[in-house]
Structure formats: structure tokens, C-alpha cells
Design a protein around this motif. Structure first.
Motif, PDB file in Angstrom:
ATOM      1  N   ALA A 183      -3.487   4.986   1.073  1.00 34.94           N
ATOM      2  CA  ALA A 183      -4.912   5.033   1.413  1.00 34.94           C
ATOM      3  C   ALA A 183      -5.304   6.360   2.056  1.00 34.94           C
ATOM      4  CB  ALA A 183      -5.261   3.880   2.347  1.00 34.94           C
ATOM      5  N   GLY A 184      -4.395   7.315   2.047  1.00 36.50           N
ATOM      6  CA  GLY A 184      -4.685   8.625   2.619  1.00 36.50           C
ATOM      7  C   GLY A 184      -4.446   8.700   4.104  1.00 36.50           C
ATOM      8  N   GLY A 185      -3.757   7.680   4.646  1.00 37.72           N
ATOM      9  CA  GLY A 185      -3.403   7.702   6.058  1.00 37.72           C
ATOM     10  C   GLY A 185      -4.427   7.083   6.984  1.00 37.72           C
ATOM     11  N   ASP A 186      -5.521   6.545   6.432  1.00 42.02           N
ATOM     12  CA  ASP A 186      -6.573   5.999   7.286  1.00 42.02           C
ATOM     13  C   ASP A 186      -7.158   4.745   6.627  1.00 42.02           C
ATOM     14  OD1 ASP A 186      -8.602   5.486   9.055  1.00 42.02           O
ATOM     15  OD2 ASP A 186      -9.736   7.323   8.639  1.00 42.02           O
ATOM     16  N   ILE A 187      -7.048   3.599   7.305  1.00 40.56           N
ATOM     17  CA  ILE A 187      -7.648   2.364   6.780  1.00 40.56           C
ATOM     18  C   ILE A 187      -8.672   1.785   7.751  1.00 40.56           C
ATOM     19  CG2 ILE A 187      -5.658   1.808   5.330  1.00 40.56           C
ATOM     20  CD1 ILE A 187      -4.892  -0.322   7.469  1.00 40.56           C
ATOM     21  N   LYS A 188      -9.135   2.603   8.691  1.00 40.70           N
ATOM     22  CA  LYS A 188     -10.133   2.135   9.659  1.00 40.70           C
ATOM     23  C   LYS A 188     -11.372   1.629   8.922  1.00 40.70           C
ATOM     24  CE  LYS A 188      -8.805   5.080  13.553  1.00 40.70           C
ATOM     25  NZ  LYS A 188      -7.642   5.710  12.871  1.00 40.70           N
ATOM     26  N   GLY A 189     -11.804   0.431   9.278  1.00 39.49           N
ATOM     27  CA  GLY A 189     -12.999  -0.144   8.702  1.00 39.49           C
ATOM     28  C   GLY A 189     -12.800  -0.839   7.369  1.00 39.49           C
ATOM     29  N   LYS A 190     -11.625  -0.744   6.793  1.00 39.45           N
ATOM     30  CA  LYS A 190     -11.364  -1.430   5.526  1.00 39.45           C
ATOM     31  C   LYS A 190     -11.086  -2.908   5.784  1.00 39.45           C
ATOM     32  CE  LYS A 190      -9.689   2.570   2.928  1.00 39.45           C
ATOM     33  NZ  LYS A 190     -10.867   2.632   2.043  1.00 39.45           N
ATOM     34  N   ARG A 191     -11.403  -3.726   4.792  1.00 45.85           N
ATOM     35  CA  ARG A 191     -11.119  -5.156   4.911  1.00 45.85           C
ATOM     36  C   ARG A 191      -9.778  -5.451   4.263  1.00 45.85           C
ATOM     37  NH1 ARG A 191     -12.761 -10.050   6.180  1.00 45.85           N
ATOM     38  NH2 ARG A 191     -12.396 -11.849   4.805  1.00 45.85           N
ATOM     39  N   ILE A 193     -10.599 -13.009  -1.262  1.00 47.73           N
ATOM     40  CA  ILE A 193     -10.390 -11.568  -1.487  1.00 47.73           C
ATOM     41  C   ILE A 193     -11.664 -10.862  -1.928  1.00 47.73           C
ATOM     42  CG2 ILE A 193      -7.948 -11.899  -2.022  1.00 47.73           C
ATOM     43  CD1 ILE A 193      -8.725 -11.345  -5.011  1.00 47.73           C
ATOM     44  N   GLU A 194     -12.762 -11.586  -2.054  1.00 43.37           N
ATOM     45  CA  GLU A 194     -14.017 -10.930  -2.417  1.00 43.37           C
ATOM     46  C   GLU A 194     -14.392  -9.905  -1.343  1.00 43.37           C
ATOM     47  OE1 GLU A 194     -16.961 -13.920  -2.965  1.00 43.37           O
ATOM     48  OE2 GLU A 194     -16.099 -14.681  -4.838  1.00 43.37           O
ATOM     49  N   GLY A 195     -14.602  -8.687  -1.764  1.00 43.32           N
ATOM     50  CA  GLY A 195     -14.970  -7.631  -0.825  1.00 43.32           C
ATOM     51  C   GLY A 195     -13.801  -6.995  -0.100  1.00 43.32           C
ATOM     52  N   ALA A 196     -12.585  -7.475  -0.374  1.00 40.51           N
ATOM     53  CA  ALA A 196     -11.402  -6.909   0.291  1.00 40.51           C
ATOM     54  C   ALA A 196     -11.020  -5.571  -0.332  1.00 40.51           C
ATOM     55  CB  ALA A 196     -10.232  -7.871   0.200  1.00 40.51           C
ATOM     56  N   ASN A 197     -10.550  -4.660   0.502  1.00 38.42           N
ATOM     57  CA  ASN A 197     -10.051  -3.374   0.021  1.00 38.42           C
ATOM     58  C   ASN A 197      -8.533  -3.366  -0.126  1.00 38.42           C
ATOM     59  OD1 ASN A 197     -12.312  -2.463   2.465  1.00 38.42           O
ATOM     60  ND2 ASN A 197     -12.776  -2.041   0.309  1.00 38.42           N
ATOM     61  N   LEU A 198      -7.863  -4.119   0.749  1.00 39.94           N
ATOM     62  CA  LEU A 198      -6.410  -4.194   0.755  1.00 39.94           C
ATOM     63  C   LEU A 198      -6.004  -5.656   0.692  1.00 39.94           C
ATOM     64  CD1 LEU A 198      -5.879  -1.798   3.824  1.00 39.94           C
ATOM     65  CD2 LEU A 198      -6.070  -1.133   1.412  1.00 39.94           C
ATOM     66  N   ILE A 232     -11.113  -4.012  -4.467  1.00 39.46           N
ATOM     67  CA  ILE A 232      -9.688  -3.861  -4.140  1.00 39.46           C
ATOM     68  C   ILE A 232      -9.193  -2.472  -4.521  1.00 39.46           C
ATOM     69  CG2 ILE A 232      -7.351  -4.701  -4.560  1.00 39.46           C
ATOM     70  CD1 ILE A 232      -8.521  -7.456  -5.105  1.00 39.46           C
ATOM     71  N   GLU A 233      -8.563  -1.813  -3.554  1.00 39.04           N
ATOM     72  CA  GLU A 233      -7.995  -0.486  -3.769  1.00 39.04           C
ATOM     73  C   GLU A 233      -6.469  -0.541  -3.891  1.00 39.04           C
ATOM     74  OE1 GLU A 233      -9.346   1.859  -0.470  1.00 39.04           O
ATOM     75  OE2 GLU A 233     -11.400   1.116  -0.685  1.00 39.04           O
ATOM     76  N   ILE A 234      -5.833  -1.331  -3.020  1.00 44.49           N
ATOM     77  CA  ILE A 234      -4.367  -1.373  -2.968  1.00 44.49           C
ATOM     78  C   ILE A 234      -3.921  -2.813  -2.760  1.00 44.49           C
ATOM     79  CG2 ILE A 234      -2.296  -0.376  -1.900  1.00 44.49           C
ATOM     80  CD1 ILE A 234      -4.145   1.734  -0.615  1.00 44.49           C
ATOM     81  N   MET A 235      -2.828  -3.189  -3.452  1.00 43.89           N
ATOM     82  CA  MET A 235      -2.265  -4.532  -3.298  1.00 43.89           C
ATOM     83  C   MET A 235      -0.759  -4.421  -3.101  1.00 43.89           C
ATOM     84  SD  MET A 235      -4.312  -6.521  -6.350  1.00 43.89           S
ATOM     85  CE  MET A 235      -4.000  -8.164  -5.710  1.00 43.89           C
ATOM     86  N   ALA A 236      -0.207  -5.328  -2.287  1.00 42.25           N
ATOM     87  CA  ALA A 236       1.235  -5.344  -2.039  1.00 42.25           C
ATOM     88  C   ALA A 236       1.731  -6.783  -2.044  1.00 42.25           C
ATOM     89  CB  ALA A 236       1.567  -4.689  -0.697  1.00 42.25           C
ATOM     90  N   ASP A 237       2.855  -7.004  -2.718  1.00 44.88           N
ATOM     91  CA  ASP A 237       3.438  -8.339  -2.843  1.00 44.88           C
ATOM     92  C   ASP A 237       4.848  -8.314  -2.263  1.00 44.88           C
ATOM     93  OD1 ASP A 237       4.306 -10.841  -3.595  1.00 44.88           O
ATOM     94  OD2 ASP A 237       3.738 -10.655  -5.700  1.00 44.88           O
ATOM     95  N   TYR A 238       5.116  -9.189  -1.290  1.00 44.44           N
ATOM     96  CA  TYR A 238       6.434  -9.217  -0.647  1.00 44.44           C
ATOM     97  C   TYR A 238       7.443 -10.095  -1.382  1.00 44.44           C
ATOM     98  CZ  TYR A 238       4.245  -7.055   3.484  1.00 44.44           C
ATOM     99  OH  TYR A 238       3.602  -6.200   4.350  1.00 44.44           O
ATOM    100  N   ASN A 239       7.024 -10.768  -2.443  1.00 38.85           N
ATOM    101  CA  ASN A 239       7.915 -11.690  -3.151  1.00 38.85           C
ATOM    102  C   ASN A 239       8.660 -10.972  -4.265  1.00 38.85           C
ATOM    103  OD1 ASN A 239       9.191 -13.884  -4.249  1.00 38.85           O
ATOM    104  ND2 ASN A 239       7.353 -14.806  -5.112  1.00 38.85           N
TER     105      ASN A 239
END
Length: 288
Positions: free
Chosen positions: A114-122, A187-192, A215-222
Motif C-alpha cells: 500500500a506504499g507504506g501508509d494505510i491511514k484512513g483505509k477500511r 467487505i463493501e467499501g473495504a480497501n484491505l 478493494i486494493e489488497i487481499m491476504a489469505d492466511y489459509n
């Protein structure tokens, strides 16, 4: 040469094999594992670590608190630290269920993308009531994101959110999401978006997330199929899919293991180290 001794206090009946292997790979010369450790019985174990060696030799003794239950691990971790006083202390690390190192790796890589900054992102952590999900929520919140966790039961989800706020001072929203329809709405309106559900359970189909433009970025731990997020691969590492950056569990796993091993090595650098979510995440960001 003084042997580096790691004492593994596990809240499960038997010490974790995974943690034992990584402990050796991280530089321990010998690991003594104890199962069924509780706040009530850990005192005698701690005394054995702090009253034996002295001077420069003492830093070659360290404690690792693990097990499958993060709440139980937190209680043991706190009891260990309360036993210390003055110079009678050794370094200690908490990583129940691998949740601190796993969450730290996941969030650090997402923040980097995210460029090192996720302030204000949902940010939304699906199935976020378990150890990895809760720790991820903490780290995301401390980075300035607006965070929500989902769970199948509202009371349990709110309890997890309250526990996060009580221990870390991070306020997160609790959302009941019993099925894919409700998770899709979450997840509606979520960025991450993070998926932290149980093995073998798909939380969102590919169709459910691919058209969500926010949605900009997604991560799955499974790491085991089916993935928590349909349509991704466990090996995805900053892979673009449907205009979103994707991390699969194995794409995160390299940093997680490197982080875990590095932390074990750092335990033996002094007697003053104490590694929980904040300290582990700080190192993950340096290493990401």
C-alpha cells in the motif's frame, strides 16, 4: 561456549513440533519443551531459568510461550514477566498458534504494497475472532486503518473486539457474518481484506470479491485448499488478480518463518527482550 537454552512453555498438552523446529533453526542449541503450562504452575519453571546462570551467561537462557490458545498464552506470558525482578530475568517471546509472527508478516507485506501508509483505509478481517485475525486487527488499527472483524456469532465477535481494545487500546468493529451473503456485504467499501478462517472453509468465492471496486489488497492466511478466498493461489505474493494485489498463505510464509527464526536469535542477545505483537510487528516491517 555457553549453550543457548530455549525453554518452550506450551499451553497445550504437548509442546508444538513446529515451534521446536523453528527454535533450532533460529539458533537455540537445546530446547526443553513443557506442555500443559498455566499461570499457576509456570512460576517454578521461570525460577529455574532466572536463578541458575549469572553475568553474561544469563542471556543464553530464554523463554518461548506457545500453544494453540492465544488467550491462555497471554495469561502465561504475563505470569512469566511478573516473576521477573531486578537482574533476575531472561528474554521471553509470545507466539501462540504462530499468530504474532503470521499476522505481523501478513500486515507488514500488505502495508508495504500500500506504499507504506494505510491511514484512513477500511480493513476487514474475515473470521477475525481467532488468534491470527485478532492480532492482524491490532496491527492494522495501530497503522491507522479503520478495522472490522467478522464472525458467525455477534456475541463472540464482540467479545473478541472487546479483548483487542482492552489489551491493546485498539477499537475495532464487530460484524456478524454467518454466510457468504453477509460476508460479501461486510467487505463493501473495504480497501484491505484479510481472510483468517479455519482450514478447509471458503469464506468468499471469487465471484463475491472480484467486482468489489474498493478493494486494493487481499491476504489469505489459509495454506490448504480450499483457500479462504476463492480464485487465489496459496503461492500468490503481490500477484494482481482482478485489479487487486493478492497474497496467499505461502506468499506470506517466507517472511513469517524468517521473522520467527530472527526473533529466536534475538532472544539470546540480552536478558531484556520481550516480544509480543508490537515488538514482533515492528521487526516484520523492517524485514518486509
Amino acid at each position: 561456549m555457553t549453550k543457548k537454552l530455549l525453554f518452550q512453555f506450551d499451553t497445550d498438552p504437548a509442546p508444538s513440533v513446529f515451534d521446536t523446529v523453528v527454535g533450532y533453526d533460529g539458533g537455540a542449541d537445546h530446547i526443553a519443551g513443557y506442555g500443559g503450562v498455566t499461570p499457576e504452575n509456570v512460576g517454578a519453571y521461570v525460577d529455574g531459568t532466572i536463578y541458575t546462570r549469572g553475568g553474561a551467561e544469563k542471556k543464553s537462557t530464554a523463554i518461548f510461550v506457545g500453544g494453540g490458545d492465544m488467550t491462555a498464552g497471554e495469561a502465561v506470558f504475563d505470569a512469566v514477566k511478573k516473576r521477573f525482578f531486578g537482574p533476575f530475568r531472561v528474554s521471553v517471546m509470545l507466539d501462540s498458534n504462530g499468530s504474532n509472527t503470521t499476522a505481523a508478516a501478513g500486515v507488514a507485506l500488505v502495508v508495504k504494497s500500500a506504499g507504506g501508509d494505510i491511514k484512513g483505509k477500511r480493513a476487514v478481517v474475515l473470521a477475525g475472532t481467532g488468534p491470527v485475525g485478532m492480532r492482524s486487527a491490532v496491527m492494522l488499527g495501530k497503522e491507522g486503518a479503520t478495522v472490522a472483524i467478522t464472525g458467525r456469532d455477534q456475541a463472540k465477535t464482540q467479545k473478541a473486539a472487546d479483548a483487542i481494545e482492552q489489551r491493546f487500546g485498539v477499537k475495532v468493529e464487530a460484524i456478524e457474518a454467518k454466510d457468504e451473503t453477509s460476508r460479501r456485504k461486510a467487505i463493501e467499501g473495504a480497501n484491505l481484506v484479510f481472510s483468517a478462517g479455519a482450514i478447509g472453509f471458503e469464506l468468499l468465492s471469487e465471484e463475491a470479491w472480484k467486482s468489489e471496486s474498493s478493494i486494493e489488497i487481499m491476504a489469505d492466511y489459509n495454506a490448504q485448499p480450499p483457500m479462504g478466498l476463492g480464485g487465489i493461489d496459496a503461492m500468490d505474493k503481490a500477484k494482481e488478480r482482478h485489479g487487486k494485489i493478492i497474497y496467499g498463505a505461502l506468499g506470506l510464509g517466507g517472511l513469517k518463518l524468517k521473522l520467527h527464526r530472527t526473533l529466536i536469535g534475538k532472544l539470546f542477545e540480552s536478558t531484556e527482550q520481550s516480544f509480543d505483537a508490537d515488538e514482533i510487528y515492528a521487526l516484520a516491517k523492517e524485514m518486509a
